[in-house]
Design a protein around this motif. Structure first.
Motif, PDB file in Angstrom:
ATOM      1  N   MET A  85       9.084 -20.001  -5.304  1.00 35.99           N
ATOM      2  CA  MET A  85       9.651 -18.663  -5.080  1.00 35.99           C
ATOM      3  C   MET A  85       8.819 -17.913  -4.043  1.00 35.99           C
ATOM      4  N   GLU A  86       9.499 -17.244  -3.137  1.00 33.87           N
ATOM      5  CA  GLU A  86       8.787 -16.506  -2.091  1.00 33.87           C
ATOM      6  C   GLU A  86       8.009 -15.342  -2.683  1.00 33.87           C
ATOM      7  N   PRO A  87       6.741 -15.157  -2.291  1.00 30.67           N
ATOM      8  CA  PRO A  87       5.970 -14.046  -2.850  1.00 30.67           C
ATOM      9  C   PRO A  87       6.574 -12.708  -2.470  1.00 30.67           C
ATOM     10  N   LYS A  88       6.475 -11.752  -3.387  1.00 30.31           N
ATOM     11  CA  LYS A  88       7.019 -10.418  -3.169  1.00 30.31           C
ATOM     12  C   LYS A  88       5.889  -9.436  -2.905  1.00 30.31           C
ATOM     13  N   LEU A  89       6.247  -8.278  -2.389  1.00 27.11           N
ATOM     14  CA  LEU A  89       5.258  -7.321  -1.916  1.00 27.11           C
ATOM     15  C   LEU A  89       5.247  -6.038  -2.737  1.00 27.11           C
ATOM     16  N   HIS A  90       4.070  -5.429  -2.789  1.00 25.78           N
ATOM     17  CA  HIS A  90       3.892  -4.098  -3.355  1.00 25.78           C
ATOM     18  C   HIS A  90       3.832  -3.144  -2.149  1.00 25.78           C
ATOM     19  N   ILE A  91       4.894  -2.367  -1.949  1.00 22.83           N
ATOM     20  CA  ILE A  91       5.083  -1.596  -0.721  1.00 22.83           C
ATOM     21  C   ILE A  91       5.027  -0.100  -1.021  1.00 22.83           C
ATOM     22  N   LEU A  92       4.208   0.621  -0.268  1.00 22.16           N
ATOM     23  CA  LEU A  92       4.177   2.080  -0.364  1.00 22.16           C
ATOM     24  C   LEU A  92       5.036   2.656   0.759  1.00 22.16           C
ATOM     25  N   ILE A  93       6.059   3.427   0.391  1.00 25.69           N
ATOM     26  CA  ILE A  93       6.975   4.056   1.351  1.00 25.69           C
ATOM     27  C   ILE A  93       6.620   5.529   1.452  1.00 25.69           C
ATOM     28  N   VAL A  94       6.367   5.997   2.681  1.00 27.33           N
ATOM     29  CA  VAL A  94       5.923   7.382   2.866  1.00 27.33           C
ATOM     30  C   VAL A  94       6.863   8.088   3.836  1.00 27.33           C
ATOM     31  N   ASP A  95       7.490   9.152   3.363  1.00 33.68           N
ATOM     32  CA  ASP A  95       8.385   9.950   4.218  1.00 33.68           C
ATOM     33  C   ASP A  95       8.592  11.286   3.520  1.00 33.68           C
ATOM     34  N   ASP A  96       8.567  12.380   4.285  1.00 39.58           N
ATOM     35  CA  ASP A  96       8.792  13.677   3.667  1.00 39.58           C
ATOM     36  C   ASP A  96      10.249  13.877   3.254  1.00 39.58           C
ATOM     37  N   ASP A  97      11.151  13.001   3.717  1.00 39.58           N
ATOM     38  CA  ASP A  97      12.561  13.023   3.326  1.00 39.58           C
ATOM     39  C   ASP A  97      12.707  12.177   2.051  1.00 39.58           C
ATOM     40  N   GLN A  98      12.866  12.838   0.919  1.00 40.47           N
ATOM     41  CA  GLN A  98      12.930  12.126  -0.351  1.00 40.47           C
ATOM     42  C   GLN A  98      14.135  11.199  -0.423  1.00 40.47           C
ATOM     43  N   ARG A  99      15.224  11.572   0.240  1.00 36.52           N
ATOM     44  CA  ARG A  99      16.403  10.705   0.243  1.00 36.52           C
ATOM     45  C   ARG A  99      16.096   9.381   0.933  1.00 36.52           C
ATOM     46  N   MET A 100      15.287   9.429   1.980  1.00 36.89           N
ATOM     47  CA  MET A 100      14.920   8.215   2.704  1.00 36.89           C
ATOM     48  C   MET A 100      14.073   7.297   1.823  1.00 36.89           C
TER      49      MET A 100
ATOM     50  N   ALA B 117      13.487   2.491  -1.356  1.00 33.39           N
ATOM     51  CA  ALA B 117      12.956   1.936  -2.601  1.00 33.39           C
ATOM     52  C   ALA B 117      14.036   1.140  -3.336  1.00 33.39           C
ATOM     53  N   ASP B 118      15.254   1.660  -3.371  1.00 36.67           N
ATOM     54  CA  ASP B 118      16.352   0.946  -4.032  1.00 36.67           C
ATOM     55  C   ASP B 118      16.626  -0.389  -3.339  1.00 36.67           C
ATOM     56  N   ILE B 119      16.645  -0.372  -2.008  1.00 35.53           N
ATOM     57  CA  ILE B 119      16.918  -1.594  -1.236  1.00 35.53           C
ATOM     58  C   ILE B 119      15.815  -2.623  -1.462  1.00 35.53           C
TER      59      ILE B 119
ATOM     60  N   GLY C 246      13.656  -7.685  -4.542  1.00 32.92           N
ATOM     61  CA  GLY C 246      12.612  -8.282  -5.371  1.00 32.92           C
ATOM     62  C   GLY C 246      11.223  -7.717  -5.166  1.00 32.92           C
ATOM     63  N   HIS C 247      11.066  -6.794  -4.214  1.00 34.62           N
ATOM     64  CA  HIS C 247       9.762  -6.193  -3.972  1.00 34.62           C
ATOM     65  C   HIS C 247       9.494  -5.069  -4.978  1.00 34.62           C
ATOM     66  N   THR C 248       8.261  -4.572  -4.989  1.00 33.11           N
ATOM     67  CA  THR C 248       7.886  -3.453  -5.863  1.00 33.11           C
ATOM     68  C   THR C 248       7.532  -2.252  -4.996  1.00 33.11           C
ATOM     69  N   PRO C 249       8.470  -1.335  -4.795  1.00 34.36           N
ATOM     70  CA  PRO C 249       8.196  -0.174  -3.946  1.00 34.36           C
ATOM     71  C   PRO C 249       7.630   0.996  -4.743  1.00 34.36           C
TER      72      PRO C 249
ATOM     73  N   PHE D 261      -1.974  -2.060  -2.346  1.00 33.35           N
ATOM     74  CA  PHE D 261      -0.667  -2.316  -1.765  1.00 33.35           C
ATOM     75  C   PHE D 261      -0.757  -3.477  -0.782  1.00 33.35           C
ATOM     76  N   ASP D 262       0.368  -4.125  -0.564  1.00 34.45           N
ATOM     77  CA  ASP D 262       0.437  -5.189   0.435  1.00 34.45           C
ATOM     78  C   ASP D 262       0.752  -4.630   1.814  1.00 34.45           C
ATOM     79  N   CYS D 263       1.419  -3.485   1.869  1.00 32.88           N
ATOM     80  CA  CYS D 263       1.682  -2.832   3.158  1.00 32.88           C
ATOM     81  C   CYS D 263       2.119  -1.394   2.918  1.00 32.88           C
ATOM     82  N   ILE D 264       2.038  -0.602   3.982  1.00 33.46           N
ATOM     83  CA  ILE D 264       2.497   0.789   3.977  1.00 33.46           C
ATOM     84  C   ILE D 264       3.579   0.930   5.031  1.00 33.46           C
ATOM     85  N   LEU D 265       4.691   1.511   4.647  1.00 37.03           N
ATOM     86  CA  LEU D 265       5.773   1.833   5.576  1.00 37.03           C
ATOM     87  C   LEU D 265       5.862   3.351   5.620  1.00 37.03           C
TER      88      LEU D 265
END
Length: 254
Positions: free
Chosen positions: A1-16, A21-23, A28-31, A49-53
């Protein structure tokens, strides 16, 4: 199984952040979401975290300044920007300082998910050393830094077992009944460009062998006991090159 990522998403637009995060969750990632640079730093201090977006233009702290501060908390952490202003001078400066790259808004979601797949694979390291204690100690250190580590203590393992999905191989030069140079020669037959880091505790005795390894494209030669900060810096630089190449294929940024 392909490894999944722990991703931090940063944006002042909460809808974004919610949409991304839903996508990412469906993939299979953990946002984790943050709606400000300050909140992102707080989260980075408490979990790895594995990366920051991150968005570039945000009130209080922009994405590049966030990157500067993240380097003090989690050195080598890949940071990818999102922006509708790819030519922004701030972004160019961030790229010079080590930011992986940028996804232009509106975002190419398929390209982004493909990049995350490349990122997950880029953190795979194989340690080849017949000293099981060394394998375990170094493997534990790298795993704590978020790398996927495979440890091979059998020097006669098949090259396919050694290379597999590895993005970097750490190869001891003095193995039982075989030299690391012989293993490197076998690796070069099928993987001419795979970064192979040669390691030895016998600097003078193995000097000529080390030189021979460099001549057939060993990436670098390191000496035991390893300086872990220098090793982690080198691995981060290798990862940055691979990720920029992968990102260039997935986005319009160049």
């Amino acid at each position: 199984m392909e490894p999944k990522l722990h991703i931090l998403i940063v944006d002042d637009d909460q809808r974004m952040t919610r949409t991304l995060a839903d996508i990412f969750s469906i993939a299979g990632h953990t946002p984790v979401e943050a709606n400000s640079g300050a909140k992102a730093l707080e989260l980075a201090r408490s979990q790895a975290f594995d990366c920051i977006l991150t968005d570039v233009r945000m009130p209080g702290m922009d994405g590049v300044e966030l990157y500067h501060q993240l380097r003090q908390i989690q050195p080598g952490l890949p940071v990818i920007l999102m922006s509708a202003y790819a030519s922004d001078a701030t972004i160019q400066k961030g790229m010079e300082e080590g930011i992986v790259g940028i996804f232009d808004k509106p975002l190419d979601i398929n390209g982004m998910l493909g990049f995350f797949s490349s990122l997950a694979k880029s953190r795979s390291i194989v340690i080849v050393d017949d000293d099981e204690n060394f394998c375990k100690t170094l493997g534990d250190i790298l795993q704590q830094r978020g790398f996927q580590v495979e440890k091979i203590s059998n020097p006669h393992a098949a090259v396919g077992d050694i290379t597999g999905n590895a993005q970097v191989v750490l190869l001891d030069m003095k193995l039982n009944s075989i030299t690391g140079l012989d293993v490197l020669k076998d690796i070069r037959q099928s993987c001419p460009d795979l970064p192979v880091v040669m390691v030895t505790g016998y600097q003078q005795e193995m000097a000529a062998t080390m030189q021979a390894a460099l001549q057939i494209n060993a990436f670098i030669c390191l000496y035991k006991p390893l300086e872990i900060p220098a090793l982690l810096t080198m691995l981060a630089e290798l990862q940055l090159k691979r990720l920029r190449k992968a990102l260039k294929k997935r986005s319009s940024y160049s």
